[in-house]
Design a protein around this motif. Structure first.
Motif, PDB file in Angstrom:
ATOM      1  N   LEU A  85       0.853  -1.184   0.000  1.00 51.05           N
ATOM      2  CA  LEU A  85       0.000   0.000   0.000  1.00 51.05           C
ATOM      3  C   LEU A  85       0.891   1.237   0.000  1.00 51.05           C
ATOM      4  O   LEU A  85       1.782   1.351   0.843  1.00 51.05           O
ATOM      5  CB  LEU A  85      -0.887   0.006   1.246  1.00 51.05           C
ATOM      6  N   MET A 115      -4.377   6.622  -2.330  1.00 55.56           N
ATOM      7  CA  MET A 115      -3.527   5.497  -1.935  1.00 55.56           C
ATOM      8  C   MET A 115      -3.621   4.449  -3.035  1.00 55.56           C
ATOM      9  O   MET A 115      -4.696   4.210  -3.572  1.00 55.56           O
ATOM     10  CB  MET A 115      -4.017   4.898  -0.614  1.00 55.56           C
ATOM     11  N   SER A 117      -2.882   0.453  -3.981  1.00 50.51           N
ATOM     12  CA  SER A 117      -2.487  -0.869  -3.499  1.00 50.51           C
ATOM     13  C   SER A 117      -2.169  -1.755  -4.686  1.00 50.51           C
ATOM     14  O   SER A 117      -2.831  -1.689  -5.719  1.00 50.51           O
ATOM     15  CB  SER A 117      -3.583  -1.489  -2.639  1.00 50.51           C
ATOM     16  N   VAL A 125      -6.059  -6.773   2.535  1.00 51.69           N
ATOM     17  CA  VAL A 125      -5.706  -6.379   3.900  1.00 51.69           C
ATOM     18  C   VAL A 125      -6.689  -6.973   4.911  1.00 51.69           C
ATOM     19  O   VAL A 125      -6.698  -6.584   6.067  1.00 51.69           O
ATOM     20  CB  VAL A 125      -5.610  -4.837   4.053  1.00 51.69           C
ATOM     21  N   HIS A 128     -12.168  -5.543   7.278  1.00 51.89           N
ATOM     22  CA  HIS A 128     -11.935  -4.451   8.223  1.00 51.89           C
ATOM     23  C   HIS A 128     -12.949  -3.344   7.959  1.00 51.89           C
ATOM     24  O   HIS A 128     -13.800  -3.465   7.077  1.00 51.89           O
ATOM     25  CB  HIS A 128     -10.509  -3.908   8.055  1.00 51.89           C
ATOM     26  N   ASP A 130     -13.020   1.192   7.865  1.00 47.44           N
ATOM     27  CA  ASP A 130     -12.229   2.414   7.968  1.00 47.44           C
ATOM     28  C   ASP A 130     -13.077   3.481   8.653  1.00 47.44           C
ATOM     29  O   ASP A 130     -14.293   3.422   8.613  1.00 47.44           O
ATOM     30  CB  ASP A 130     -11.792   2.884   6.571  1.00 47.44           C
ATOM     31  N   LEU A 136     -13.157   3.296  -3.915  1.00 46.19           N
ATOM     32  CA  LEU A 136     -12.184   2.267  -4.298  1.00 46.19           C
ATOM     33  C   LEU A 136     -12.294   2.063  -5.806  1.00 46.19           C
ATOM     34  O   LEU A 136     -13.283   1.505  -6.290  1.00 46.19           O
ATOM     35  CB  LEU A 136     -12.491   0.975  -3.545  1.00 46.19           C
ATOM     36  N   ARG A 143     -10.606  -7.321  -8.485  1.00 49.20           N
ATOM     37  CA  ARG A 143     -10.672  -7.503  -7.038  1.00 49.20           C
ATOM     38  C   ARG A 143     -12.111  -7.839  -6.651  1.00 49.20           C
ATOM     39  O   ARG A 143     -13.052  -7.204  -7.120  1.00 49.20           O
ATOM     40  CB  ARG A 143     -10.214  -6.237  -6.308  1.00 49.20           C
ATOM     41  N   TRP A 145     -14.804  -7.705  -3.953  1.00 49.74           N
ATOM     42  CA  TRP A 145     -15.147  -6.992  -2.719  1.00 49.74           C
ATOM     43  C   TRP A 145     -16.344  -7.666  -2.067  1.00 49.74           C
ATOM     44  O   TRP A 145     -17.346  -7.931  -2.719  1.00 49.74           O
ATOM     45  CB  TRP A 145     -15.498  -5.531  -3.006  1.00 49.74           C
ATOM     46  N   HIS A 189     -15.655  -4.202   5.058  1.00 50.03           N
ATOM     47  CA  HIS A 189     -15.334  -4.624   3.695  1.00 50.03           C
ATOM     48  C   HIS A 189     -14.075  -5.483   3.657  1.00 50.03           C
ATOM     49  O   HIS A 189     -13.230  -5.406   4.547  1.00 50.03           O
ATOM     50  CB  HIS A 189     -15.192  -3.418   2.764  1.00 50.03           C
ATOM     51  N   THR A 199      -5.486  -1.342  -6.968  1.00 51.84           N
ATOM     52  CA  THR A 199      -6.686  -0.604  -6.574  1.00 51.84           C
ATOM     53  C   THR A 199      -6.277   0.776  -6.077  1.00 51.84           C
ATOM     54  O   THR A 199      -5.299   0.893  -5.342  1.00 51.84           O
ATOM     55  CB  THR A 199      -7.440  -1.372  -5.459  1.00 51.84           C
ATOM     56  N   SER A 201      -7.386   4.009  -3.867  1.00 51.84           N
ATOM     57  CA  SER A 201      -8.349   4.465  -2.846  1.00 51.84           C
ATOM     58  C   SER A 201      -8.299   5.979  -2.748  1.00 51.84           C
ATOM     59  O   SER A 201      -7.255   6.550  -2.449  1.00 51.84           O
ATOM     60  CB  SER A 201      -8.000   3.934  -1.462  1.00 51.84           C
TER      61      SER A 201
HETATM   62  C1  SIN Z   1      -6.743  -2.207  -0.694  1.00 49.53           C
HETATM   63  O1  SIN Z   1      -6.728  -1.459  -1.655  1.00 49.53           O
HETATM   64  O2  SIN Z   1      -6.268  -3.330  -0.741  1.00 49.53           O
HETATM   65  C2  SIN Z   1      -7.346  -1.819   0.607  1.00 49.53           C
HETATM   66  C3  SIN Z   1      -8.210  -0.644   0.544  1.00 49.53           C
HETATM   67  C4  SIN Z   1      -9.207  -0.683   1.661  1.00 49.53           C
HETATM   68  O3  SIN Z   1      -9.803  -1.694   1.940  1.00 49.53           O
HETATM   69  O4  SIN Z   1      -9.456   0.344   2.299  1.00 49.53           O
END
Ligand code: SIN
Ligand code: CO
Length: 373
Positions: A85, A115, A117, A125, A128, A130, A136, A143, A145, A189, A199, A201
């Motif tokens: 990341l 960000m 990844s 990750v 989790h 945020d 995203l 990916r 989700w 998520h 990905t 963010s």
């Molecule tokens: C990712 O891009 O792998 C994590 C982004 C996220 O779940 O906040």
């Protein structure tokens, strides 16, 4: 208001009313034909720098591990279950900055960073949540989700990263390049790479009141003015010498209650605080800066633009740039508001700036806060 493809052909007003902070939104082909803006090599190079915030998350035999950057070594790209990341990519790449600025239907004061990844097959990750809103955007590969509105946000204890103890997916989507998923804060998520995957963010900032309060008191420390010094002409001999006298407490409480602030103080504090670059952001001015005369000539021809790293805000007559504030008159405000909103200034508009602003612009140019062109 204009509908945005980026938001699935609804207007920003509709998005903010129906989804922002409220519920997820999946937008297929938010950016049709989207291609990654940076190569893997470029991202790996950024992750090697000590001024770039990066993390490497790996999963081995179901064990989560997280390493903070600078990252000197990365797993082979065809290895499974790893994610790198890289935070703040918009600071180092103009196209990434432009992408972030497409999200300015949310004010700059709330926008954080881009960000990126990068993951090997099966990488992620973990499940989790945020504390912030996030878009995203799938940049490369696929990916999967899984998301959930679950209220149970308890975490597995003792792990180096936040993993939900009881994640139960309610919906599931596979995102392909150009697809985008918006999630409100605290929405559970889990995104798992299907093959090599990238990905992006788009993250937002929502400072905690505790953080703001602590910073505000520090700000106020520089601006309070409490004249005088404690005195006790009526002092009585104490019964107990170690006890703080009642009189003293009352007088000092009264004096400290004279510390007051108004919205103007909060405006200046907030502008300085929110426009303060992160601790790891460094500006580099031009190696051979033009003389002030040449600078003005060139700026009049080519215009000026804010560096991707520059944070510029304003409110009323107060203008804030990279943690500094100043109050301006009407003519200068017109020019600086354009610079803040457009993040660039045409040569023609420069003509209406006062000498004070021109002088400031030249200093900002020397410091790398603004650039020609
Ligand atoms: C990712 O891009 O792998 C994590 C982004 C996220 O779940 O906040
Ligand atoms: Co997340």
């Amino acid at each position: 208001m204009k509908k945005l493809q980026l938001l699935g052909n609804i207007t920003p007003a509709q998005f903010l009313r129906d989804y922002w902070h409220k519920k997820p939104l999946l937008i297929r082909q938010a950016i049709p034909g989207f291609k990654p803006l940076l190569t893997f090599e470029k991202l790996a190079e950024l992750a090697r720098q000590n001024y770039v915030e990066s993390r490497l998350v790996t999963q081995r035999d179901g064990q989560w591990d997280m390493q903070h950057g600078p990252l000197t070594e990365l797993p082979a790209r065809n290895e499974r279950e790893w994610t790198m990341l890289v935070q703040g990519v918009n600071l180092y790449d103009e196209r990434a900055d432009e992408l972030l600025r497409q999200f300015r239907f949310v004010p700059d004061a709330r926008l954080d960073d881009l960000m990126v990844s990068v993951a090997g097959d099966g990488g992620g990750v973990g499940p989790h949540f945020d504390s912030y809103d996030v878009f995203l955007l799938q940049a490369q590969g696929k990916r999967r989700w899984k998301i959930s509105a679950q209220q149970d946000l308890s975490l597995v204890e003792g792990l180096p990263l936040k993993i939900l103890a009881n994640f139960e997916a309610e919906e599931e989507f596979v995102l392909e390049p150009g697809d985008m998923l918006y999630l409100p804060p605290h929405y559970a998520h889990d995104g798992v790479a299907e093959g090599e995957c990238m990905t992006y963010s788009i993250g937002f900032r929502s400072p905690s009141y505790q953080e703001l309060g602590e910073a505000f008191l520090q700000f106020m420390a520089d601006s309070i003015d409490l004249p005088g010094r404690y005195a006790d002409p009526q002092l009585q001999q104490p019964k107990n010498p170690a006890e703080i006298p009642r009189e003293m407490l009352t007088t000092i409480t009264e004096e400290l209650n004279k510390v007051r602030w108004d919205e103007e103080d909060v405006t200046i504090f907030l502008g300085e605080h929110l426009s303060e670059p992160k601790h790891n952001v460094f500006f580099t001015g031009p190696a051979k800066p033009l003389t002030v005369g040449r600078f003005m000539e060139t700026a009049a021809k080519k215009g000026l633009k804010l560096s991707s790293k520059t944070l510029m805000l304003y409110r009323g007559k107060n203008v804030f740039i990279n943690g500094e504030s100043f109050a301006v008159g009407r003519a200068d405000k017109a020019v600086l508001d354009v610079l803040a909103n457009e993040r660039r200034l045409s040569g023609a508009l420069l003509g209406s700036a006062t000498d004070d602003v021109l002088e400031a612009l030249y200093t900002w140019y020397q410091d790398g806060w603004i650039e020609l062109g």
